[in-house]
Scaffold this motif. Sequence first.
Motif, PDB file in Angstrom:
ATOM      1  N   GLY A   1      35.169  43.219  21.172  1.00 25.68           N
ATOM      2  CA  GLY A   1      34.294  42.062  20.753  1.00 25.68           C
ATOM      3  C   GLY A   1      33.997  41.285  21.632  1.00 25.68           C
ATOM      4  O   GLY A   1      32.812  41.138  21.911  1.00 25.68           O
ATOM      5  N   GLN A   2      34.778  41.107  22.811  1.00 29.88           N
ATOM      6  CA  GLN A   2      34.336  40.168  24.009  1.00 29.88           C
ATOM      7  C   GLN A   2      33.161  41.054  24.844  1.00 29.88           C
ATOM      8  O   GLN A   2      32.328  40.461  25.415  1.00 29.88           O
ATOM      9  CB  GLN A   2      35.493  39.705  24.635  1.00 29.88           C
ATOM     10  CG  GLN A   2      36.423  38.917  24.243  1.00 29.88           C
ATOM     11  CD  GLN A   2      37.655  38.454  24.870  1.00 29.88           C
ATOM     12  OE1 GLN A   2      38.207  39.505  25.570  1.00 29.88           O
ATOM     13  NE2 GLN A   2      38.330  37.263  24.810  1.00 29.88           N
ATOM     14  N   ILE A   3      33.671  42.246  24.977  1.00 34.50           N
ATOM     15  CA  ILE A   3      32.619  43.167  25.684  1.00 34.50           C
ATOM     16  C   ILE A   3      31.227  43.112  25.049  1.00 34.50           C
ATOM     17  O   ILE A   3      30.179  43.101  25.666  1.00 34.50           O
ATOM     18  CB  ILE A   3      33.021  44.352  26.017  1.00 34.50           C
ATOM     19  CG1 ILE A   3      34.465  44.453  26.892  1.00 34.50           C
ATOM     20  CG2 ILE A   3      32.149  45.263  26.742  1.00 34.50           C
ATOM     21  CD1 ILE A   3      35.162  45.717  27.110  1.00 34.50           C
ATOM     22  N   ALA A   4      31.261  43.368  23.705  1.00 33.35           N
ATOM     23  CA  ALA A   4      29.938  43.307  23.030  1.00 33.35           C
ATOM     24  C   ALA A   4      29.447  42.147  23.197  1.00 33.35           C
ATOM     25  O   ALA A   4      27.868  42.059  23.230  1.00 33.35           O
ATOM     26  CB  ALA A   4      30.334  43.815  21.756  1.00 33.35           C
ATOM     27  N   GLY A   5      29.849  41.011  22.755  1.00 36.59           N
ATOM     28  CA  GLY A   5      29.304  39.690  23.066  1.00 36.59           C
ATOM     29  C   GLY A   5      28.752  39.507  24.315  1.00 36.59           C
ATOM     30  O   GLY A   5      27.677  38.691  24.466  1.00 36.59           O
ATOM     31  N   ALA A   6      29.340  39.881  25.347  1.00 36.72           N
ATOM     32  CA  ALA A   6      28.955  39.726  26.884  1.00 36.72           C
ATOM     33  C   ALA A   6      27.577  40.612  26.973  1.00 36.72           C
ATOM     34  O   ALA A   6      26.788  40.087  27.710  1.00 36.72           O
ATOM     35  CB  ALA A   6      29.827  39.931  27.874  1.00 36.72           C
ATOM     36  N   LEU A   7      27.569  41.774  26.589  1.00 40.29           N
ATOM     37  CA  LEU A   7      26.754  42.584  26.629  1.00 40.29           C
ATOM     38  C   LEU A   7      25.123  41.961  25.893  1.00 40.29           C
ATOM     39  O   LEU A   7      24.165  42.028  26.200  1.00 40.29           O
ATOM     40  CB  LEU A   7      26.867  44.025  26.160  1.00 40.29           C
ATOM     41  CG  LEU A   7      27.520  44.893  26.885  1.00 40.29           C
ATOM     42  CD1 LEU A   7      28.046  46.275  26.320  1.00 40.29           C
ATOM     43  CD2 LEU A   7      26.523  45.016  28.265  1.00 40.29           C
TER      44      LEU A   7
END
Length: 545
Positions: free
Chosen positions: A507-513
């Motif tokens: 979720g953190q990676i998706a949010g950063a992208l």
Amino acid sequence: MPPDASVTGWADFDDDVATAPSSEDLALLGALAADLTDLGYTVDGVAALLGAQAAAALDRGQTAPALLECRRLLGGPRRTRAVPVLLWLLGEAVEQQDLRAAFPGTGVSGLEHLRLIEPVGAEASGPHRRATVDLRPYGSDVAGNLWVASDLGSEQRPGPLRRDHVLGIGGASLTLAQTVMRAPVDRALDLGTGCGIQSFHLLSHARHVTATDISERALAFARFNVLLNAPALDVDPQHLGDRISLRLGNLLEPVAADRFQLVVSNPPFVITPRTGGPEDTYTYRDGGLAGDAIVENLVRDLPGVLSPGGSAQLLGNWEISGSTAWDRRIRAFIPAGLDAWVIQREQQSPVQYAETWLRDAAEDRDRESYLAGFDAYLDDFASRSVEGVGFGWIWLRRPPAPSDLVRVTVEEITHEIEQPVGPHLAAAVARSDWLAAHTEQAASGSGIADEFLLVADDVTEERHQRPGAEHPGIILLRQGAGLRRTTLLSTELAGFVSACDGDLTAGQIAGALAMLLERPDAAFIAELLVDVEQLLREGFLVPLP
């Protein structure tokens, strides 16, 4: 009474089948095993004896180099080691004096009593003996060096095969053995055991194995093979029923009242024109039904003998109509409420299919008979508008409890894969189960978003771009192991994968992208995580342990 005992016990498949090896004399079988061991009659031993080129040719069915080498060896110190190769792998007549030297424990009379050899010609006292069976070494990955008896092939004994031919170590049986997921189970079923190859493997991880076949000759061969290899298979010859039992009957009929944690089957799936009676079929490959009905019926009936959570793995053929997608028919076989995974490995045209199976039984030796058989195949396929035949693997699982979340995957993988593939298939099922559990959690707002992910160890990335281009036009992920899949990535998904080092949650990676690409909306993140789930399902990504 031992578990899974049958009214048709072990002894019923011995002397009543005079055309199969005898396994009544356990001491004689022990002597034979000792002689074969002393001769170095193993897969590696035969390869070392013949040399790499001759051994490789023999594996392809080309006997000439091996025969020439064995004849050369007869004039030297390794003469006795050439005897079993000449006798059982090459189908050559062997002098009695050579048999006595090679088999001091078993003797010529012992080999005859076991029904492994017979006199050449009408005179029983003649100087030469020839093989009545194929007895070859098998390098099992679970039990080491074994020996497997089966009927002689057409390269050893010219002419068409007998209709009740018992097949030995064939490509299909090896494929199935490499495909099976080998988790420990209490009770396993080898459906259509033939000479017993699948039972050999099942005994390594099942407390008890039931082996069935419609052929008494096949069961007699299987009994002989188990007893000959009893120490390696961890079987007590005096108490065979504690580990394995044989049942005579058609498909699931002999076990209709039983339940198993694992069913393994290389069934008689070959599609055969119904132009004659049973006397015109080969029991090892023909199921006796029109078209692909044998596979259809088996897939639909298998849930009845599976314990909750139990699974089945089998090989099969399915017909393909030119007007429909290749997977439509095989999907229709799968019963509701069952997890299933079907992988099509090959597809043949009717002409290719007829050629394959007429040659398989050496029916291509007589021109007119071959033409008649070919014509019958093509007419049979045309009667059902069949334009292709698929071959592949079928995995079925009965859920531990009734569920609406059953998963059915049907796909085509025709490229070369890593063998044995069974452990990789088991890992894929485990990932799918893990994802299913997280899919259920997703309804409450968690799912995989809170999980830390890693790129699998065997995965590499390829980027392709036109000369002078600022960005790659194609980004691929490739697996070096298992099913060796390749998948095409979008730019966003490639960015996600590159960040999967276990430091941030999905979720953190998706949010950063989303922030980086100026698309901070929930729909973008949700769609991206759906694609990530597919990468997890296929093994490109794995959860952090």
